[in-house]
Design an enzyme around this catalytic site. Structure first.
Site, short mmCIF file in Angstrom:
data_model
loop_
_atom_site.label_atom_id
_atom_site.label_comp_id
_atom_site.label_asym_id
_atom_site.label_seq_id
_atom_site.Cartn_x
_atom_site.Cartn_y
_atom_site.Cartn_z
N PRO A 114 -37.78 14.99 -17.35
CA PRO A 114 -37.92 16.13 -16.42
C PRO A 114 -37.60 17.45 -17.11
CG PRO A 114 -36.58 14.37 -15.45
CD PRO A 114 -36.75 14.04 -16.90
N SER A 167 -32.36 -1.89 -28.18
CA SER A 167 -32.18 -0.95 -29.29
C SER A 167 -30.72 -0.70 -29.65
CB SER A 167 -32.87 0.38 -28.98
OG SER A 167 -32.30 0.96 -27.83
N LYS A 188 -34.44 10.23 -29.31
CA LYS A 188 -33.15 9.84 -29.88
C LYS A 188 -32.71 10.77 -31.00
CE LYS A 188 -33.86 4.95 -28.71
NZ LYS A 188 -34.09 3.59 -29.21
#
Length: 823
Positions: A395, A716, A759
């Site tokens: 967002p 992950s 990330k």
């Protein structure tokens, strides 16, 4: 009136026959046979011929017409007419049996005499039988040439009294009401019933004139208690009366509606004639003429024009007060209001489009390049199928506002719908006109509002559509977003093909996993990652600050933000992938300064770092990587969320126990399995970590992933869990400047993961300088644009987790083993 319609004709009391087809009695001459008066007939004979009847029960003291067709029944009638003319009449249990046997007839019937008989040309007989009294069969004596049986009389049990008299009067009352409601029962029957004094004869008379079921008639005949018989008959008559009254009420209502409609029609015709005489305009006809002109002007496609003309012809024949008039009128309004042949001219100046896109949005090069490519191809080839674009990202990165910029760059109309939370398939495709209040779906309504058939159509939050018992709206979207199908999109309300091939559909989504596979396959996915701090600085300087100054009534030069002030707001007060929170903080500062202008008359202000603290209060976002990883057993992982990337601390602790693994932090199944795999690998290399061989047998391992209130899942975090467990076992803390991501197998292999750009941005925002990634994710890092994005970051690509352990664990092996082992 035929004999069957005459109430005094004995043939009116029911027709019974022992062959499949009824034989008509109308229009025949009867042979009148001599007969003894009823009172002269003595006791029932010991042996009596038995005539089975189909679907008919003959009562005592009544006369019934019968048609006889079976050979053995004809033989029986011939024999009894030569003798005393007496016969036993019993009803068959099963009318479908052609030749009933002793087991197929009821054991209670009537003794009857044959009063009239006529032979038909086909050999069958028509007879009139008069019931004398009730009999019961004791046993059958013969079956050939016809049934004969030993019978005895079955007299009534009569208990005189007021109850019997009341039953008799009540029965007459109900019968009178039925006669008034039933057309085929003449009023003379009411007088005949009132003149019968014998209650038994009255019951038989009424039962013989009513259309009762054969089973009910047989029950009445078999009932020997007169009071019970009259009570049963009253119940049957009351039920029949209730049905007749309801039917009469319905008929009155129908007749009333018909009379009302006819009256309205006559009045309407008279009013029309008066209007013609006065020269007044018929509003209905004027409305039809207006619609006809609008249909001509709308330049409709051939199929649509044919349907509109057909509906208009129907409308012209209906009165304005008709219920269907408004339905057709609204339908035609929708047809003529849609832009079937209206298209805006595209601005195919690629350079101008580039300028517009750069003015509205910073960076987002992938999106801008795709739009410019579409314009270039359309400039070379006129007929180009518009792409179905889907902007996927966290967002606040500008997905929705991109749609407006695209429409402005191309010179098209812009419309937007939000499908988040939509669960009704009819919201997309509309309701059929058979439903009250039906209307088209959001697609057609939006096209009408746009006023052209080639707008930029934004479908917001497409990943948040749901489904329930009302249908699956994502399935309805398959036709809308399929370039091979949407040229003939059919809305349920219009039920006409509408061409959506020129519409440029732009969808937005935060995550792709919730979008069904077939729908995702129809869209061209363009991923939009979060912004770096440098990007946010540019966006704030170029877009956010001017917009907030304007919204809060401040002039452009009245309030100036320094670079240090904006950096402080970005780093100390917001932690997000987008810029919504940053704009809110800038808006807060602008509002507080606007108050100072209004109250104190202050004219100008330069916002520096101190002013930021003054306006926004104490720091809200902290970089705590170094503090959190100072103890052994804590590592820093990198995670992807729908709101962008984030760092994740993995904490591992050992306590005395029996080797159990405890996992907390709202971990999903995949993440729990990653923790199990990490522990298994660490145990397999315990000797290399200088751990006590009995360590895992004597201790329980607890792995916790803050924050505990946020659900987490995915593979992950495998590398980070392995490093945290190895740090706990060896007593060596993890380098606080390091973050890592990757899936770990039981053999220590590091597998690639997704969300690398998000990330990396999260690592940079948290002050991380070294990032460990799977070796097969190196290409993802190469695709990250901008030197500022990767500035200050060192990437190490690992194929095996041992490479990560070697470079992340600080201190010598085993230096804190005893301390960690007893923690």
């Amino acid at each position: 009136m035929s004999p069957g319609d005459n109430p005094f004709n004995p043939f009116n009391f029911g027709i019974g026959m022992d062959d499949p087809e009824a034989l008509s009695l109308a229009g025949t001459d009867f042979v009148i046979l001599s007969r003894d008066p009823v009172e002269n007939i003595g006791a029932s004979p010991a042996v009596l011929p038995i005539l089975p009847l189909k679907d008919t029960v003959v009562f005592p003291d009544t006369m019934s017409p019968l048609a006889v067709g079976q050979p053995r029944s004809v033989s029986l009638i011939d024999d009894i007419l030569r003798g005393d003319k007496q016969v036993g009449l019993v009803a068959s249990k099963r009318p479908d049996i052609e030749v009933p046997g002793p087991d197929d007839v009821n054991m209670v019937g009537v003794l009857a005499t044959i009063q009239k008989m006529i032979k038909a040309p086909d050999g069958t007989l028509r007879i009139i039988a008069q019931g004398i009294r009730r009999i019961q069969i004791e046993r059958f004596t013969a079956e050939e040439p016809y049934l004969t049986a030993v019978v005895h009389d079955l007299p009534d049990i009569v208990v005189p009294g007021t109850e019997l008299e009341a039953l008799q009067r009540n029965l007459i009352s109900v019968y009178t009401k039925i006669i008034q409601l039933v057309p085929y029962l003449p009023d003379e029957l009411e007088l005949a019933a009132a003149n019968i004094d014998d209650p038994s004869a009255l019951g038989y008379f009424i039962a013989s004139t009513m259309r009762l079921k054969t089973e009910d008639k047989q029950e009445l005949l078999e009932e020997i208690d007169l009071s019970k018989r009259l009570r049963k008959l009253t119940t049957l008559m009351s039920r029949e009366l209730e049905v007749l009254e309801l039917g009469s009420k319905i008929q009155d209502q129908v007749q009333s509606e018909m009379d009302k409609t006819q009256r309205e029609y006559v009045l309407r015709q008279q009013m029309k004639a008066i209007q013609d005489e006065l020269g007044e305009v018929d509003e209905t006809q004027a409305e039809v003429n207006e619609l006809r002109d609008r249909i001509v002007e709308a330049n409709l496609p051939e199929e649509v024009l044919k349907q509109a003309t057909r509906e208009l012809d129907r409308l012209s024949k209906l009165p304005a007060a008709a219920a269907e008039y408004g339905v057709i009128r609204t339908y035609l309004d929708w047809i003529v209001s849609l832009p079937w042949s209206v298209y805006t001219t595209d601005d195919l100046d690629v350079a101008n489009a580039r300028t517009v896109l750069d003015e509205d949005h910073y960076d987002l090069e992938d999106v801008k390049d795709r739009i410019l490519e579409f314009l270039a191809v359309q400039k070379l080839k006129a007929e180009v199928t518009s792409p179905i674009l889907c902007f996927a990202g966290p967002p606040g990165v500008g997905k929705t506002s991109l749609g407006k910029s695209i429409a402005r760059a191309m010179g098209r109309k812009f419309i937007r719908i939000s499908v988040g939370g939509v669960r009704d398939e009819s919201e997309i495709r509309g309701h059929r006109r058979t439903y009250v209040g039906a209307m088209p779906g959001t697609i057609i309504r939006a096209i009408r509002d746009a006023g052209s058939s080639n707008p930029v159509f934004m479908i917001d939050e497409i990943d948040k559509m749901g489904s329930d018992w009302r249908g699956d709206p994502s399935s309805a979207m398959l036709e809308v977003l399929d370039p091979e199908q949407h040229s003939t999109f059919r809305d349920h309300y219009l039920d006409l093909p509408f061409d959506l091939s020129r519409v440029l559909f732009v969808c937005t989504a935060n995550v792709l996993d919730t979008i069904p596979g077939p729908l995702r396959d129809r869209m061209e996915i363009i991923s939009i990652a979060g912004y770096t701090e440098q990007d946010k600085m540019h966006i704030a300087r170029q877009y956010l600050v001017p917009r907030q100054l304007e919204r809060n009534g401040l002039k452009p030069n009245q309030m100036i933000f320094t670079d240090t002030a904006l950096t402080a707001v970005i780093e100390n007060y917001t932690r997000e992938a987008g810029v919504r929170g940053l704009e809110r903080q800038i808006g807060t500062i602008a509002r507080k300064f606007a108050r100072m202008v209004a109250e104190e008359g202050r004219r100008k202000m330069t916002v520096d770092e101190k002013a930021v603290v003054k306006f926004l209060g104490r720091q809200k976002v902290f970089r705590e990587t170094k503090r959190r990883t100072s103890d052994p057993g804590v590592s820093t992982g990198l995670a992807w969320t729908p709101a962008g990337g984030d760092i994740l601390f993995i904490e591992a602790r050992a306590m005395p126990g029996n080797g159990q693994l405890v996992l907390t932090g709202q971990l999903g199944d995949v993440m729990k399995e990653s923790a199990q795999a990490a522990l298994t690998y660490v145990r397999s290399i315990a000797d290399r970590l200088c751990a006590d061989p009995e360590f895992f047998k004597k201790h329980d391992i607890h792995v916790h992933v803050p924050a505990g209130a946020v659900p987490k899942d995915g593979p992950s975090a495998g590398v980070a869990m392995t490093v945290a467990l190895a740090s706990m076992v060896s007593g060596r803390p993890v380098d606080p400047s390091v973050a890592m991501t990757g899936e770990v197998t039981l053999t220590g292999q590091v597998l690639p993961v997704g969300g690398i750009k998000e990330k990396v941005l999260a690592a940079r925002a948290a002050g991380i300088t070294k990032v460990f990634l799977p070796d097969r994710n190196e290409a993802d890092v190469d695709e990250i644009r901008g030197e500022d994005t990767l500035k200050g970051l060192t990437f190490t690509y690992a194929e095996h987790v041992d490479q990560v352990l070697e470079k992340t664990l600080s201190g010598r092996k085993g230096t804190q083993r005893g301390k960690t082992g007893t923690s």
